[in-house]
Design a protein around this motif. Structure first.
Motif, PDB file in Angstrom:
ATOM      1  N   LEU A  79      54.356  25.015 -57.506  1.00 19.03           N
ATOM      2  CA  LEU A  79      53.974  24.627 -59.574  1.00 19.03           C
ATOM      3  C   LEU A  79      52.493  24.380 -59.344  1.00 19.03           C
ATOM      4  O   LEU A  79      52.254  23.510 -60.872  1.00 19.03           O
ATOM      5  CB  LEU A  79      54.434  23.105 -59.309  1.00 19.03           C
ATOM      6  CG  LEU A  79      55.897  22.770 -59.601  1.00 19.03           C
ATOM      7  CD1 LEU A  79      56.632  21.400 -59.727  1.00 19.03           C
ATOM      8  CD2 LEU A  79      56.614  23.985 -60.465  1.00 19.03           C
ATOM      9  N   GLY A  80      51.723  25.465 -58.587  1.00 21.27           N
ATOM     10  CA  GLY A  80      49.818  25.340 -58.945  1.00 21.27           C
ATOM     11  C   GLY A  80      49.451  26.149 -58.908  1.00 21.27           C
ATOM     12  O   GLY A  80      49.619  27.571 -59.229  1.00 21.27           O
TER      13      GLY A  80
ATOM     14  N   GLY B  84      50.583  30.592 -59.951  1.00 22.70           N
ATOM     15  CA  GLY B  84      49.709  30.702 -60.815  1.00 22.70           C
ATOM     16  C   GLY B  84      49.558  32.045 -60.396  1.00 22.70           C
ATOM     17  O   GLY B  84      49.374  33.385 -60.960  1.00 22.70           O
TER      18      GLY B  84
ATOM     19  N   LEU C  56      47.631  27.031 -64.045  1.00 19.90           N
ATOM     20  CA  LEU C  56      48.303  26.907 -63.030  1.00 19.90           C
ATOM     21  C   LEU C  56      47.080  27.613 -61.814  1.00 19.90           C
ATOM     22  O   LEU C  56      47.028  26.397 -60.705  1.00 19.90           O
ATOM     23  CB  LEU C  56      49.903  27.522 -62.726  1.00 19.90           C
ATOM     24  CG  LEU C  56      50.599  26.788 -63.405  1.00 19.90           C
ATOM     25  CD1 LEU C  56      51.901  28.114 -63.560  1.00 19.90           C
ATOM     26  CD2 LEU C  56      51.532  26.158 -62.864  1.00 19.90           C
TER      27      LEU C  56
ATOM     28  N   ALA D 127      44.622  24.127 -61.751  1.00 22.57           N
ATOM     29  CA  ALA D 127      45.777  22.873 -61.799  1.00 22.57           C
ATOM     30  C   ALA D 127      45.060  21.773 -60.078  1.00 22.57           C
ATOM     31  O   ALA D 127      44.799  20.859 -59.816  1.00 22.57           O
ATOM     32  CB  ALA D 127      47.070  23.568 -60.757  1.00 22.57           C
TER      33      ALA D 127
END
Length: 293
Positions: A150-151, A155, A178, A182
């Motif tokens: 999710l980061g 990305g 991301l 992030a």
């Protein structure tokens, strides 16, 4: 003031990083040397600076922030080592010096990145860190989320998938929120947790972090085509060579600069909602789009 604060941050976090790496036993000397090369090769220390600046703004003792600054920089260093690998961006230079897989070898670079990532969580979770266990758990969760699917990792996957393709501005923004944003937000989040910040301060500083995180990437895209290899410490035009979508490519150079300026304005607007003298953070937001490195 900002120049002195950045210099102090660099020397302080580098000393903490060196102490943690040097304290490791000589079980695998080449790996340890590669970790040191990747973590202490230089750099602006943007993320550690945010840990210190936000933490001190909210009244946290600097000594309590040292480990947090070192941890977030360990994760950043790991990400750069892996980004530079032949299977990723395939770069030979980082901050004007050979990348880890060039200075050592590809397998050692992979392991050095892995080891720095796990060292980050070891640093945060140490019993003598001067932090409450509940806060440490929250920090571990925040840094893990920013580092993973999710980061940054998510990305980077989107970035690789977008090579050689034309992606939309919305997709590019999501990618960089991301891949770059992030971890910048996580640096602020670590300081917020350490300070047990109020809901109002948390909302304002998260908005600030989101704005400068994206502004940082827009400026990086601009520098990729306007700065020299010597200035940016890696091959100039590498994003263009990889046929990546960038803000200048989608918006034009002037449009990208206008976007960066608008994001800085958003960051300053977020700071204006806080009852503190946040001049250092305001100056830092402006620095993000004025820098040449």
């Amino acid at each position: 003031m900002l120049k002195l604060a950045l210099a102090d941050c660099q020397s302080r976090v580098d000393a903490v990083l060196a102490a943690h790496i040097d304290a490791l036993p000589q079980t695998a000397p080449a790996l340890k040397a590669a970790m040191r090369h990747g973590a202490l090769i230089g750099g602006k220390r943007i993320r550690p600076f945010l840990v210190y600046a936000v933490g001190e703004l909210l009244g946290v003792d600097k000594a309590k922030l040292d480990r947090l600054a070192a941890a977030v920089e360990c994760v950043h260093a790991y990400s750069l080592i892996h980004d530079d690998l032949p299977a990723m961006d395939d770069d030979n230079l980082r901050r004007g010096k050979p990348t880890v897989h060039i200075a050592f070898d590809e397998a050692t670079a992979i392991l050095a990145g892995d080891a720095l990532q796990t060292l980050a969580f070891e640093i945060i979770s140490e019993a003598d860190a001067g932090l409450a266990p509940k806060a440490q758990v929250a920090m571990i969760a925040a840094l893990a989320k920013a580092s993973g699917y999710l980061g940054m990792c998510g990305g980077q996957a989107l970035d690789l998938a977008g090579e050689g393709k034309s992606i939309s501005l919305e997709e590019l923004t999501r990618l960089h929120n991301l891949k770059t944003g992030a971890l910048i937000r996580a640096a602020v989040e670590l300081a917020l947790i350490a300070a047990d910040a109020s809901d109002a301060d948390t909302a304002a500083l998260r908005a600030y972090a989101d704005a400068i995180g994206l502004a940082f990437q827009v400026q990086d895209d601009i520098l990729d085509i306007t700065a020299t290899t010597e200035e940016i410490g890696k091959p100039q035009g590498s994003d263009l060579d990889a046929n990546k979508s960038t803000y200048p490519k989608l918006l034009g150079l002037d449009g990208a600069r206008q976007t960066a300026d608008a994001l800085v304005a958003d960051a300053l607007s977020a700071l204006a909602k806080m009852p503190y003298n946040s001049q250092l953070l305001a100056d830092f937001a402006r620095y993000i789009v004025a820098r040449r490195v």
